[in-house]
Design an enzyme around this catalytic site. Sequence first.
Site, mmCIF file in Angstrom:
data_model
loop_
_atom_site.group_PDB
_atom_site.id
_atom_site.type_symbol
_atom_site.label_atom_id
_atom_site.label_comp_id
_atom_site.label_asym_id
_atom_site.label_seq_id
_atom_site.Cartn_x
_atom_site.Cartn_y
_atom_site.Cartn_z
ATOM 1 N N LYS A 143 0.814 -1.206 0.000
ATOM 2 C CA LYS A 143 0.000 0.000 0.000
ATOM 3 C C LYS A 143 0.850 1.260 0.000
ATOM 4 O O LYS A 143 0.391 2.342 -0.344
ATOM 5 C CB LYS A 143 -0.888 0.036 1.257
ATOM 6 N N ASP A 188 4.151 3.329 6.530
ATOM 7 C CA ASP A 188 3.483 3.001 7.792
ATOM 8 C C ASP A 188 4.397 2.306 8.783
ATOM 9 O O ASP A 188 5.438 1.750 8.421
ATOM 10 C CB ASP A 188 2.311 2.061 7.525
ATOM 11 N N ASP A 198 14.355 -1.284 0.911
ATOM 12 C CA ASP A 198 15.188 -1.561 2.084
ATOM 13 C C ASP A 198 16.104 -2.747 1.758
ATOM 14 O O ASP A 198 17.173 -2.561 1.160
ATOM 15 C CB ASP A 198 14.248 -1.835 3.263
ATOM 16 N N LYS A 223 16.778 3.195 0.848
ATOM 17 C CA LYS A 223 17.423 3.010 2.160
ATOM 18 C C LYS A 223 18.483 1.928 1.995
ATOM 19 O O LYS A 223 18.171 0.757 1.808
ATOM 20 C CB LYS A 223 16.361 2.618 3.194
ATOM 21 N N ASP A 257 7.457 2.894 -2.513
ATOM 22 C CA ASP A 257 7.660 3.909 -1.484
ATOM 23 C C ASP A 257 9.122 3.927 -1.035
ATOM 24 O O ASP A 257 9.803 4.936 -1.100
ATOM 25 C CB ASP A 257 6.723 3.668 -0.285
HETATM 26 P P1 IMP Z 1 12.361 -4.669 1.398
HETATM 27 O O1 IMP Z 1 11.810 -5.914 0.798
HETATM 28 O O2 IMP Z 1 13.172 -4.963 2.631
HETATM 29 O O3 IMP Z 1 13.137 -3.832 0.406
HETATM 30 O O4 IMP Z 1 11.161 -3.850 1.957
HETATM 31 C C1 IMP Z 1 10.354 -3.195 1.131
HETATM 32 C C2 IMP Z 1 9.046 -2.780 1.774
HETATM 33 O O5 IMP Z 1 9.087 -2.747 3.194
HETATM 34 C C3 IMP Z 1 8.778 -1.370 1.354
HETATM 35 O O6 IMP Z 1 8.084 -1.355 0.132
HETATM 36 C C4 IMP Z 1 7.969 -0.836 2.501
HETATM 37 O O7 IMP Z 1 6.613 -1.103 2.286
HETATM 38 C C5 IMP Z 1 8.499 -1.574 3.692
HETATM 39 N N1 IMP Z 1 9.521 -0.749 4.387
HETATM 40 C C6 IMP Z 1 10.867 -0.851 4.340
HETATM 41 N N2 IMP Z 1 11.482 0.088 5.095
HETATM 42 C C7 IMP Z 1 10.485 0.826 5.613
HETATM 43 C C8 IMP Z 1 10.470 1.991 6.470
HETATM 44 O O8 IMP Z 1 11.496 2.548 6.884
HETATM 45 N N3 IMP Z 1 9.235 2.457 6.793
HETATM 46 C C9 IMP Z 1 8.073 1.896 6.344
HETATM 47 N N4 IMP Z 1 8.047 0.842 5.540
HETATM 48 C C10 IMP Z 1 9.229 0.292 5.175
HETATM 49 MG MG MG Z 2 6.229 -0.868 -0.286
#
Ligand code: IMP
Ligand code: MG
Length: 172
Positions: free
Chosen positions: A40, A156, A100, A128, A97
């Site tokens: 979302k 969120d 990470d 990030k 958004d």
């Molecule tokens: P990843 O798979 O670790 O890259 O995470 C991706 C998803 O985790 C993003 O699309 C966000 O929805 C959520 N996410 C990662 N870091 C944050 C943060 O700092 N705040 C809020 N949501 C996050």
């Molecule tokens: Mg996301």
Amino acid sequence: MPEFIPVLKKDDIDKMVVAVARKISSDYKDRELILIGVLKGSFVFLSDLIRNLSIPVKVDFVGVSSYSDKTSSSGKIQLTKSIEIDIKNKNVLVVEDIVDSGLTLAWLIDYLMSFKPETVNVCAMIDKSERRETQIQIDYTCHTVKEGFLVGYGLDYAEDYRNLPEIYHLKL
Ligand code: IMP
Ligand code: MG
């Protein structure tokens, strides 16, 4: 009480969105473009982004979840909503958004590639970097941070704070 440390003010966000939209408009000039927002978290960014584009686009959404109510990725990605527009032979831009670990995006790119699009590129509001676990290319980004859990502007924590108009570092 959680602490909210300001990271990006409304004015900063507006300028960044205008700049990235200008770049996308120029790169995709005369090419058919489908934006796919990742639910979302991307819905606020996507809604500002599309209103700053000067080219025609189609918009779709994909739903994935990997975070339950925690602040780090489980690594297990679940599809919660599939795409609805046919992207075969089309140019796709995934709108996220925040990236990470990169695991969500890596999974999503594989998923989208199975529909045989012409191109798949990525636009992430925030990159990030510190916890990246997989090498992925982010073609457009507004802002880079090293670490920290961010909320607001669609982001969120356990489904709260998406409505905040600015972006904060949440300290629990
Ligand atoms: P990843 O798979 O670790 O890259 O995470 C991706 C998803 O985790 C993003 O699309 C966000 O929805 C959520 N996410 C990662 N870091 C944050 C943060 O700092 N705040 C809020 N949501 C996050
Ligand atoms: Mg996301």
